[in-house]
Design an enzyme around this catalytic site. Structure first.
Site, mmCIF file in Angstrom:
data_model
loop_
_atom_site.group_PDB
_atom_site.id
_atom_site.type_symbol
_atom_site.label_atom_id
_atom_site.label_comp_id
_atom_site.label_asym_id
_atom_site.label_seq_id
_atom_site.Cartn_x
_atom_site.Cartn_y
_atom_site.Cartn_z
ATOM 1 N N SER A 49 0.858 -1.180 0.000
ATOM 2 C CA SER A 49 0.000 0.000 0.000
ATOM 3 C C SER A 49 0.897 1.234 0.000
ATOM 4 C CB SER A 49 -0.886 -0.033 1.255
ATOM 5 O OG SER A 49 -1.588 1.181 1.412
ATOM 6 N N LYS A 55 -1.273 -1.008 -4.348
ATOM 7 C CA LYS A 55 -2.435 -0.181 -3.994
ATOM 8 C C LYS A 55 -1.920 1.227 -3.761
ATOM 9 C CE LYS A 55 -4.852 0.329 0.425
ATOM 10 N NZ LYS A 55 -5.560 -0.378 1.517
ATOM 11 N N LYS A 66 -3.023 5.214 -2.464
ATOM 12 C CA LYS A 66 -4.016 6.039 -1.791
ATOM 13 C C LYS A 66 -4.420 7.147 -2.743
ATOM 14 C CE LYS A 66 -3.955 4.057 2.276
ATOM 15 N NZ LYS A 66 -5.159 3.535 2.919
ATOM 16 N N ASP A 106 -7.314 3.279 -2.929
ATOM 17 C CA ASP A 106 -8.007 3.397 -1.640
ATOM 18 C C ASP A 106 -8.220 4.875 -1.332
ATOM 19 O OD1 ASP A 106 -8.990 3.228 0.929
ATOM 20 O OD2 ASP A 106 -7.229 2.218 1.786
ATOM 21 N N GLU A 154 -11.420 1.245 -3.167
ATOM 22 C CA GLU A 154 -11.663 0.981 -1.745
ATOM 23 C C GLU A 154 -12.222 2.217 -1.036
ATOM 24 O OE1 GLU A 154 -8.191 -0.720 0.078
ATOM 25 O OE2 GLU A 154 -8.904 -0.399 2.122
ATOM 26 N N LYS A 170 -10.169 -6.357 8.378
ATOM 27 C CA LYS A 170 -9.094 -5.976 9.299
ATOM 28 C C LYS A 170 -9.515 -6.392 10.698
ATOM 29 C CE LYS A 170 -7.476 -1.824 6.901
ATOM 30 N NZ LYS A 170 -7.471 -0.340 6.894
HETATM 31 O O1 OSB Z 1 -7.090 2.234 4.724
HETATM 32 O O2 OSB Z 1 -6.051 0.435 4.415
HETATM 33 C C1 OSB Z 1 -6.122 1.537 4.947
HETATM 34 C C2 OSB Z 1 -2.903 2.226 6.931
HETATM 35 C C3 OSB Z 1 -3.405 2.963 7.984
HETATM 36 C C4 OSB Z 1 -4.746 3.256 8.008
HETATM 37 C C5 OSB Z 1 -5.591 2.800 7.000
HETATM 38 C C6 OSB Z 1 -5.100 2.049 5.943
HETATM 39 C C7 OSB Z 1 -3.715 1.781 5.904
HETATM 40 C C8 OSB Z 1 -3.048 1.072 4.817
HETATM 41 C C9 OSB Z 1 -1.727 0.403 5.139
HETATM 42 O O3 OSB Z 1 -3.444 1.067 3.676
HETATM 43 C C10 OSB Z 1 -1.685 -1.027 4.784
HETATM 44 C C11 OSB Z 1 -0.481 -1.708 5.395
HETATM 45 O O4 OSB Z 1 -0.462 -1.972 6.624
HETATM 46 O O5 OSB Z 1 0.469 -1.975 4.653
HETATM 47 MG MG MG Z 2 -8.410 1.183 3.428
#
Ligand code: OSB
Ligand code: MG
Length: 369
Positions: free
Chosen positions: A136, A162, A164, A189, A214, A263
């Site tokens: 991510s 992925k 953001k 995301d 997402e 999660k």
């Molecule tokens: O939305 O998935 C999310 C990290 C902190 C808060 C929210 C998110 C995330 C990540 C990190 O996308 C994913 C990871 O731990 O590698």
């Molecule tokens: Mg997320």
């Protein structure tokens, strides 16, 4: 198991690089850990994924530290527990705080698994020996920096990326990644940063063949997602909006999502995560395991859940080195061939917690008498 003692550790771990989402930047990850010891001397560990501020959810690490000391630990210590499923009943009076509860349930699962000689995967319905993982990537100051990081992660062996997104940082970054890296496995995301008024922009993403979009809309809303899902060809995946199996059922009934990000912290523990996975195929939902920048302790539970047969996409469980210079477990989590992590067969977490390191690094330590 008779719970004899509970210790909480509050650490601050510097991320190797800052992580930016639509709600802000994190450079130092506060980490709250629970260690539960039973009468016979065995112990179990769990991790709370709450952040510095109430951005991803209303929980914060300071609030969860307080709730854990005042309400959750006292409900557990001295209790005689047959199996971790009883935790929900013991703490049923405490409303909310799923991330704090998840930490304790994890520690109980680890403890129970060690006593029984079972791996976490065995406890959580895991079947696979390896789990597919991706990375991510946060929002970057420039698209060039984003492209460089995508390139570096692909080189490291991650086969699913992925990124953001947020309003103003969406179509262009995706377009440029497709131009530069072709048809890699790519998803985005939004962390709840759009409203239905932005549908016009989100529809522009449709031509880039993303695996999923997402959590585009409000963190607690299913209806907006179900309206948008009918107008977008990119599959919608829910993260923030799914806090229980109940939410997952509702989401699938009203067509708010095709995919669910599971999660353990967000749903109150790995056992609720397992329940969602048990039902996901019947609900017609694809699934994968999301991360919250956990240390190696939390990561163990993610890996175990990711080995569940209902997991149909790559999970956000990168290697320890993606997050930390030095993880708090030994061995650290390492990326294996085929963009995967190995599912440990050893009892409990499957990795050793470096207790001395944790004790030395802790900013605060609290324990029951
Ligand atoms: O939305 O998935 C999310 C990290 C902190 C808060 C929210 C998110 C995330 C990540 C990190 O996308 C994913 C990871 O731990 O590698
Ligand atoms: Mg997320």
């Amino acid at each position: 198991m008779e719970i004899r003692k509970i210790t909480l550790y509050l650490l601050e771990m510097r991320l190797r690089s800052p992580f930016t989402t639509s709600f802000g930047t994190m450079s130092v990850r506060p980490v709250l850990l629970a260690r539960i010891e039973e009468k016979g001397g065995e112990e179990g560990w769990g991790e709370c994924v709450a952040g510095v501020g109430p951005w991803y959810s209303y929980e914060t690490v300071d609030i969860d530290y307080m709730v854990s000391r005042r309400y959750i630990a006292p409900a557990l210590v001295g209790a005689e527990i047959e199996e971790p499923g009883e935790f929900r009943r013991l703490t049923g009076r405490i409303r909310g705080y799923p991330m704090a509860k998840a930490m304790f349930e994890e520690a109980l699962l680890d403890l129970y698994a060690r006593l029984r000689g079972l791996s976490l995967a065995e406890l959580l319905g895991g079947r696979k020996g390896r789990v597919k993982v991706g990375v991510s990537i946060g929002i970057k100051p420039t698209i060039d920096e984003l492209l460089r990081e995508v390139g570096r992660r692909l080189e490291e062996g991650y086969e699913r990326i992925k990124i953001k997104i947020k309003p103003g940082w969406d179509v262009e970054p995706v377009k440029r990644i497709r131009e530069e890296y072709g048809d890699i496995l790519l998803q985005v995301d939004a962390n709840a940063s759009y409203t239905l008024k932005d549908l016009y922009f989100l529809r522009k993403l449709d031509k880039y063949e993303l695996l999923m979009l997402e959590q585009p809309f409000h963190y607690d809303d299913l209806l907006e997602h179900s309206v948008a899902a009918r107008k977008l060809s990119t599959p919608i995946c829910l993260d923030e909006s799914v806090k229980s199996l109940h939410d997952a059922v509702l989401a699938s009934r009203i067509g708010a999502a095709e995919i669910v990000n599971v999660k353990p912290g967000r749903v109150g523990g790995p056992l609720e995560g397992k329940r969602i996975l048990d039902y996901a195929p019947g609900l017609g939902l694809g699934a994968w395991i999301g991360g919250m920048l956990e240390t190696g302790v939390g990561r163990s539970f993610l890996v175990a859940l990711a080995s569940h047969p209902a997991v149909t996409f790559h999970s956000d469980i990168s290697a320890s080195s993606r997050y930390w210079h030095e993880d708090i477990v030994d061995p650290p989590w390492e990326l294996k061939e085929g963009s995967s992590l190995e599912v440990p067969r050893k009892p409990g977490l499957g990795v050793e917690v470096k207790t001395e390191h944790v004790e030395k690094r802790a900013r605060e330590v609290w324990s029951t008498a």
